[in-house]
Design a protein around this motif. Sequence first.
Motif, PDB file in Angstrom:
ATOM      1  N   LEU A   1       4.442  16.940 -12.769  1.00 22.65           N
ATOM      2  CA  LEU A   1       5.748  16.265 -13.223  1.00 22.65           C
ATOM      3  C   LEU A   1       7.025  16.823 -12.546  1.00 22.65           C
ATOM      4  CD1 LEU A   1       5.334  15.645 -17.087  1.00 22.65           C
ATOM      5  CD2 LEU A   1       5.023  13.980 -15.223  1.00 22.65           C
ATOM      6  N   THR A   2       7.971  15.882 -12.085  1.00 22.42           N
ATOM      7  CA  THR A   2       9.032  16.253 -11.498  1.00 22.42           C
ATOM      8  C   THR A   2      10.053  15.891 -12.793  1.00 22.42           C
ATOM      9  OG1 THR A   2       8.562  15.943  -9.175  1.00 22.42           O
ATOM     10  CG2 THR A   2      11.004  16.033  -9.924  1.00 22.42           C
TER      11      THR A   2
ATOM     12  N   GLU B   1      11.725  12.324 -16.688  1.00 20.90           N
ATOM     13  CA  GLU B   1      10.374  13.136 -16.354  1.00 20.90           C
ATOM     14  C   GLU B   1       9.593  12.281 -15.633  1.00 20.90           C
ATOM     15  OE1 GLU B   1       8.941  16.238 -19.306  1.00 20.90           O
ATOM     16  OE2 GLU B   1      10.032  14.884 -20.502  1.00 20.90           O
ATOM     17  N   SER B   2       8.948  12.449 -14.517  1.00 18.31           N
ATOM     18  CA  SER B   2       8.370  11.353 -13.789  1.00 18.31           C
ATOM     19  C   SER B   2       7.137  12.107 -13.050  1.00 18.31           C
ATOM     20  CB  SER B   2       9.165  10.492 -12.756  1.00 18.31           C
ATOM     21  OG  SER B   2       8.477   9.825 -12.272  1.00 18.31           O
ATOM     22  N   ASP B   3       6.120  11.316 -12.809  1.00 15.80           N
ATOM     23  CA  ASP B   3       5.033  11.842 -11.883  1.00 15.80           C
ATOM     24  C   ASP B   3       5.359  11.434 -10.453  1.00 15.80           C
ATOM     25  OD1 ASP B   3       4.609   9.054 -12.174  1.00 15.80           O
ATOM     26  OD2 ASP B   3       2.480   9.176 -12.760  1.00 15.80           O
ATOM     27  N   TYR B   4       6.326  10.867 -10.121  1.00 13.53           N
ATOM     28  CA  TYR B   4       6.842  10.464  -8.802  1.00 13.53           C
ATOM     29  C   TYR B   4       8.007  11.488  -8.621  1.00 13.53           C
ATOM     30  CZ  TYR B   4       7.766   7.207  -4.857  1.00 13.53           C
ATOM     31  OH  TYR B   4       7.540   6.548  -3.774  1.00 13.53           O
ATOM     32  N   ASP B   5       7.757  12.200  -7.362  1.00 13.25           N
ATOM     33  CA  ASP B   5       8.555  13.366  -7.021  1.00 13.25           C
ATOM     34  C   ASP B   5       9.520  13.139  -6.104  1.00 13.25           C
ATOM     35  OD1 ASP B   5       7.221  13.312  -4.672  1.00 13.25           O
ATOM     36  OD2 ASP B   5       6.227  15.140  -4.678  1.00 13.25           O
TER      37      ASP B   5
ATOM     38  N   SER C   1      16.606  18.245  -9.374  1.00 14.44           N
ATOM     39  CA  SER C   1      15.069  18.046  -9.762  1.00 14.44           C
ATOM     40  C   SER C   1      14.304  19.413  -9.478  1.00 14.44           C
ATOM     41  CB  SER C   1      14.662  16.970  -8.815  1.00 14.44           C
ATOM     42  OG  SER C   1      14.525  17.379  -7.427  1.00 14.44           O
ATOM     43  N   VAL C   2      13.319  19.532 -10.432  1.00  9.57           N
ATOM     44  CA  VAL C   2      12.626  20.625 -10.304  1.00  9.57           C
ATOM     45  C   VAL C   2      10.820  19.985 -10.438  1.00  9.57           C
ATOM     46  CG1 VAL C   2      12.716  20.997 -12.578  1.00  9.57           C
ATOM     47  CG2 VAL C   2      11.565  22.828 -11.098  1.00  9.57           C
ATOM     48  N   THR C   3      10.108  20.227  -9.502  1.00  4.96           N
ATOM     49  CA  THR C   3       8.740  19.660  -9.347  1.00  4.96           C
ATOM     50  C   THR C   3       7.657  20.751  -9.734  1.00  4.96           C
ATOM     51  OG1 THR C   3       9.379  18.253  -7.572  1.00  4.96           O
ATOM     52  CG2 THR C   3       7.111  18.457  -7.793  1.00  4.96           C
TER      53      THR C   3
ATOM     54  N   THR D   1       1.094  -1.298   0.032  1.00  2.00           N
ATOM     55  CA  THR D   1      -0.196   0.081   0.006  1.00  2.00           C
ATOM     56  C   THR D   1       0.794   1.148  -0.070  1.00  2.00           C
ATOM     57  OG1 THR D   1      -0.226   0.058   2.429  1.00  2.00           O
ATOM     58  CG2 THR D   1      -1.883  -1.176   0.868  1.00  2.00           C
ATOM     59  N   ARG D   2       0.561   2.184  -0.937  1.00  2.00           N
ATOM     60  CA  ARG D   2       1.172   3.375  -0.872  1.00  2.00           C
ATOM     61  C   ARG D   2       0.286   4.414  -1.455  1.00  2.00           C
ATOM     62  NH1 ARG D   2       6.992   3.803  -2.303  1.00  2.00           N
ATOM     63  NH2 ARG D   2       8.136   2.536  -1.086  1.00  2.00           N
ATOM     64  N   PRO D   3       0.453   5.848  -0.822  1.00  2.00           N
ATOM     65  CA  PRO D   3      -0.350   6.576  -1.550  1.00  2.00           C
ATOM     66  C   PRO D   3      -0.590   6.739  -3.047  1.00  2.00           C
ATOM     67  CG  PRO D   3       0.769   7.706   0.306  1.00  2.00           C
ATOM     68  CD  PRO D   3       1.177   6.269  -0.070  1.00  2.00           C
ATOM     69  N   GLN D   4       0.476   6.524  -3.600  1.00  2.00           N
ATOM     70  CA  GLN D   4       0.713   6.545  -5.105  1.00  2.00           C
ATOM     71  C   GLN D   4       1.026   5.140  -5.375  1.00  2.00           C
ATOM     72  OE1 GLN D   4       3.227   9.619  -6.561  1.00  2.00           O
ATOM     73  NE2 GLN D   4       3.480   8.544  -8.666  1.00  2.00           N
TER      74      GLN D   4
END
Length: 376
Positions: free
Chosen positions: A166-167, A181-185, A160-162, A105-108
């Motif tokens: 995207l980050t 490029e990722s939706d995981y920050d 990194s820049v969020t 289980t994870r929030p994402q």
Amino acid sequence: MRKTILMIIVAALLVLVGCDNVMTQSPAVTSSGIQSGASPVNTSGGQSNNSSGSESSYVETYTDESHKQIQYGKLSFDIGEFHVVSRKRSDNTETFECEIDKGKTRPQTRMSVKIQEIEKMDFADIQTIASYLKEMSPNYERIRIYDNVTDDSGITGLYSVTGKELTKYIVCYGDVCYLIESDYDILEVYLFKGDPDANYQADKYKIECADSFVADVNEITYYNKDGSEKVEYDITQGKDGIKYSAGLNYDKEKYMSEFVLKNEEGKKLLELSVSSAFDKSAIIKFLDLNRDGYVDIQFLETEGTMNNIYALYVWDDSQKNFVQVKCDEMLSAIEAYDGYLMNWQKAGADSGIVQKLVWKDKFTLVKESEEAYQAE
């Protein structure tokens, strides 16, 4: 007749030569080792298919959870409780779609990672890196810089820049850099093998105040090798647009944090200090204490084992300054409401008292009620 026969023989020879050329031509090999124009071979038991007729594109999909690593050039990192479900190549870019393992289980629960090699980047200093990242994402929410890294991963720099969704990460080795490029920050928790310290972090956030006013805070933290830290704040009140700047400096040797706040003209409005470990979120908080639409300040006065003790400073628009609140109670864990504060004081790990403090006037709080609490 003889002329016709000769033409037929020549045509047949041309066809034979063309066929021979086609049969002896070797397929091109891409930089990832996949033969262009051929279906990629899946050696790990999952399904694989080529969804594009283009020589530089392919898609692999996986039906099991055994694909726990992302690899691209020098980049190679485990993804913890995630697993790769598909890998797509398009020209010089590869995209890995990942899902959380069953039973975890994870929030994402899903993660997308897009990677491409970019030109080697050499920056003069931290400020140059920060400026470059701000240009990449002008509406950034957070910037993190790890420079001159010594890590078993081989990474020498990670920047990194969020943004809102995207980050973007620039990951550098000695002779090559990659753009991710990722939706995981917080992908750095997987990219690094150790736990290196960041050199720099910039955050933008908003503080909701009464009457729908919202204050903007730009916060930059510098982490120094000697253990000292410096935080810079630029604050704009949502009400009236008043601006001021502040600095919080931590001296590790003296075990002391000093806070200085100035108005837009550079005049000092507050100068405070506290002897404590450095935790900026515990030392200072910005919030609308008296619910008048202006951001106020909660500052740590005394570090405690059970309860921290805070001083409160509310903005007085007539003086254009912050005024310390008078209160006879020990102010510890504060919650602000219209017309009053709730003040929580611990007596033990799961017990204590909670007080209701009401505003006697603009700068004075008095206790209206008090009751014990016991956590269940």
